[in-house]
Every structure is written in structure tokens, then in C-alpha cells.
Scaffold this motif. Sequence first.
Motif, PDB file in Angstrom:
ATOM      1  N   ASP A  71     -11.184  -4.215  12.711  1.00  0.00           N
ATOM      2  CA  ASP A  71     -10.726  -2.841  12.407  1.00  0.00           C
ATOM      3  C   ASP A  71     -11.608  -1.810  13.323  1.00  0.00           C
ATOM      4  O   ASP A  71     -10.982  -0.770  13.646  1.00  0.00           O
ATOM      5  CB  ASP A  71     -11.066  -2.431  11.040  1.00  0.00           C
ATOM      6  N   GLU A 109     -17.118  -1.465   3.535  1.00  0.00           N
ATOM      7  CA  GLU A 109     -17.298  -1.899   5.032  1.00  0.00           C
ATOM      8  C   GLU A 109     -18.049  -0.692   5.622  1.00  0.00           C
ATOM      9  O   GLU A 109     -17.761   0.362   5.285  1.00  0.00           O
ATOM     10  CB  GLU A 109     -15.977  -2.181   5.532  1.00  0.00           C
ATOM     11  N   ARG A 161      -6.706  -4.373   5.158  1.00  0.00           N
ATOM     12  CA  ARG A 161      -6.549  -5.505   4.021  1.00  0.00           C
ATOM     13  C   ARG A 161      -5.815  -6.781   4.743  1.00  0.00           C
ATOM     14  O   ARG A 161      -6.278  -7.813   4.500  1.00  0.00           O
ATOM     15  CB  ARG A 161      -5.743  -5.285   2.856  1.00  0.00           C
ATOM     16  N   ALA A 179      -8.632  -8.428   6.876  1.00  0.00           N
ATOM     17  CA  ALA A 179      -9.119  -9.152   5.995  1.00  0.00           C
ATOM     18  C   ALA A 179      -8.412 -10.582   5.449  1.00  0.00           C
ATOM     19  O   ALA A 179      -9.177 -11.613   5.423  1.00  0.00           O
ATOM     20  CB  ALA A 179      -9.776  -8.432   4.738  1.00  0.00           C
ATOM     21  N   GLU A 197       0.634  -1.200  -0.056  1.00  0.00           N
ATOM     22  CA  GLU A 197      -0.017  -0.058  -0.143  1.00  0.00           C
ATOM     23  C   GLU A 197       0.760   1.256   0.192  1.00  0.00           C
ATOM     24  O   GLU A 197       0.328   2.309  -0.452  1.00  0.00           O
ATOM     25  CB  GLU A 197      -0.969   0.094   1.345  1.00  0.00           C
ATOM     26  N   VAL A 255     -11.144   4.891   4.475  1.00  0.00           N
ATOM     27  CA  VAL A 255     -10.825   3.243   4.020  1.00  0.00           C
ATOM     28  C   VAL A 255     -11.738   2.185   3.828  1.00  0.00           C
ATOM     29  O   VAL A 255     -11.905   1.623   3.040  1.00  0.00           O
ATOM     30  CB  VAL A 255      -9.342   2.751   4.991  1.00  0.00           C
ATOM     31  N   LEU A 256     -12.526   2.311   5.126  1.00  0.00           N
ATOM     32  CA  LEU A 256     -13.485   1.265   5.267  1.00  0.00           C
ATOM     33  C   LEU A 256     -14.580   1.525   4.292  1.00  0.00           C
ATOM     34  O   LEU A 256     -15.183   0.503   3.576  1.00  0.00           O
ATOM     35  CB  LEU A 256     -14.222   1.289   6.750  1.00  0.00           C
ATOM     36  N   GLU A 259     -13.647   0.278   0.890  1.00  0.00           N
ATOM     37  CA  GLU A 259     -13.464  -1.256   1.124  1.00  0.00           C
ATOM     38  C   GLU A 259     -14.998  -1.844   1.146  1.00  0.00           C
ATOM     39  O   GLU A 259     -15.112  -3.181   1.003  1.00  0.00           O
ATOM     40  CB  GLU A 259     -12.738  -1.978   2.202  1.00  0.00           C
ATOM     41  N   ARG A 289      -5.040   1.461   5.325  1.00  0.00           N
ATOM     42  CA  ARG A 289      -5.467   0.394   4.292  1.00  0.00           C
ATOM     43  C   ARG A 289      -4.674  -0.750   4.552  1.00  0.00           C
ATOM     44  O   ARG A 289      -5.503  -1.941   4.222  1.00  0.00           O
ATOM     45  CB  ARG A 289      -5.102   1.063   3.135  1.00  0.00           C
TER      46      ARG A 289
END
Length: 368
Positions: A314, A357, A270, A273, A78, A351-352, A355, A266
Motif C-alpha cells: 500500500d 496498519e 484489503r 492483504a 466496499e 484507511v490504514l 486496518e 479500502r
Amino acid sequence: MSAVRPLTTLRTIAAIAALPLLLTACGYGSDSTDDGAQSKVAPSGKKLSVDQVKIGYFPNLTHATALVGVKEGLFQKELGGTTVKPSTFNAGPSEIEALNAGSIDIGWIGPSPAINGYTKSDGKSLRIIGGSASGGVKLVVDPKKIKSLDDVKGKKIATPQLGNTQDVAFLNWIAEKGWKVDAQSGKGDVSVVRTDNKVTPDAFKSGSIDGAWVPEPTASKLVAEGGKVLLDESTLWPGKKFVITNIIVSQKFLKEHPDVVEAVLRGSVRTNAWINANPDKAKASANAALKDLSGKALPADVIDPAWKSVTFLDDPLASTLGTEARHAVTAGLLEKPHLKGIYDLTLLDKVLKAEGEKEVDDAGLGAE
């Protein structure tokens, strides 16, 4: 929650003054080392607003987001041409000192040292910018001496360190049982023995303690020595979730390099995840990282149950941080803190959202 009494005695004031040296997520000591971990991904492409970002974390399973993120190159991916420079710490206070000194920019850390670092700086040193892990704390006992929760009374139970996250949780549990213990000395209806996690398994094996309220992997090490899990702390919390590891950042670095902070977040999202989608591979990666750092991997009978008890997420679980702070106040280990502004979840929410989320809640403790 019982009413908070003013802290007025010289003894207590002295104890509060000593808290920067005591509050730690795991109680492993106070040294830090350059990680030296090798990422699978080399820096490449365009640099962000700084040449390198210095991150800190513990060689501990509750910091597996950082362990795995570095090991698998997920942070570096990233960051492009900006290099990740990792360092590991053995205690919260040394990591806070490093953050304040600029030796690291971003860190993975437990709630107690984050609270202490924020309040001791009058809210100027750090922000919590994300969550990383929940759970992974257990009361493990000698089943020959302790067969029920009521049997804990009169026994010797270890916690990692005076005023650390697990120590506060155990003192609060004792109080809710209606038992009395002097928080500073650990003496009372239960003998609270502050013992470094590195030596707790030997103390348990020798019989000098009857059990311990400790994080993973220490809890599973005790089980491997014949201990029994009497209580999983997660069962005491709504939804069985409570913060054990947060992500913090220097306020100066956040202001000057938000693009780098966003890239690290980020990478963290990830990584979590990937951990949750590939638990066995992630466990192996974390154990390989621990072996790189300590020279020895955890055996299967320790890492397998330890890994299962930690949830990687997160959400910083902000409401539980506030509760943990109140527990420390009630125990007489902390003056009532002003936590407004300790969180800045703006970049995490960005960021979420990207993604797909849900955004997370700061429980009213966000920056004004």
C-alpha cells in the motif's frame, strides 16, 4: 547523482514536448477498452455520493491489485450500491488522457506517466493517493552472448519505449557504469532499442536484440525463450523496493467524492492483504482476469516466476518516485519537475489506521 544540465537544444525541447506520448509504465501501445470484467459481488446496499466510479488499469501483473480487486469483488464490496466500472489501458498516456477527460476517475499507473501527467498540468490534474506494487523489472539476456554485466557494453538491449519507467532506469544504470549513450537515439556504448513489449519476445528469439530491461511478465517470457536474468532491478534500490505501480485520482473527483475514493482505497488495501495472505489463489485470480481480457492465460513457466518478483503493498514508496524523476532529468529526458503536491495520502492513512496498519510517508511531496 550528477548535476542536472539545462535543456537548451531544439532537439531536446522537441523531445520533451513529445514525452506525453512516450512516458508509459509498460509501453504496450495507446488504446483503451471497456474492461467488461464481471465481479463476484453485485452492487447492493446504500450508494455513496456517486452512482458509479470509473477505474482504469493495465492488463498486466504489476496491476494485479486492480485485476484481483475487480475479479474477486473486493472493490465492489466496499462501494455498496455504487457500481465499479472498469476500463483497461495499454499505455500510461492514454490513461492520463482518460483521467483528464473524466472517462475514468481513479487509475493504477506507473511512476513516469504519473509524473508527466502532474507536471504537464502544472499540478492540477491528479494526485497519487496510494501505492500498489513494487519490483517486477529485470534485465534478461541471451546467455550465449552476455555472460556478465560488463558484457552488456556493445550489445543491443531493448526497453519498452523512449522515456518510459524502464527506459529511464536502464539509461541511469548505463551512466553509473560509466558508459555513454545518447538518450534520444539510443546509440552509444550500448544500443538501446525501444521495442514494444508485445514483440520483444519474438525479437529476442530471432536474435535481433541481445537482451531487454523489461517488466513482468515480459521478463519471464524471455526466460522461457532461453534467456537468463542478469540483474533484478530491485537489487539497485534501498530495501529492494521501488515503485512500479501507483494509484492516482482526478483532483476534481477527490474533492467532490472523498467517500468513494476512501472506499476504493479500502478495497485496494484489503485486496493487497488478500493477495499476500493467499498468493496462489491470487495468482490464479489475476491469470483468470488476464484470460478474460486477452483470451489467453499465461503459462505456468511465465506466471510463476513473474508473480514471485512483484511485491504488492500500500506504501507508494514516495522517495523512490523522486529518485526516478531525477534519473529522467539526468538522462536528459525531462526538465526538472516540481513534484510538491503530487501526493495526497490523507485517505490512505485513514484507511490504514482503521486496518491497524502503519501510516505511510509522502517524502515531503504531499499537498501543501
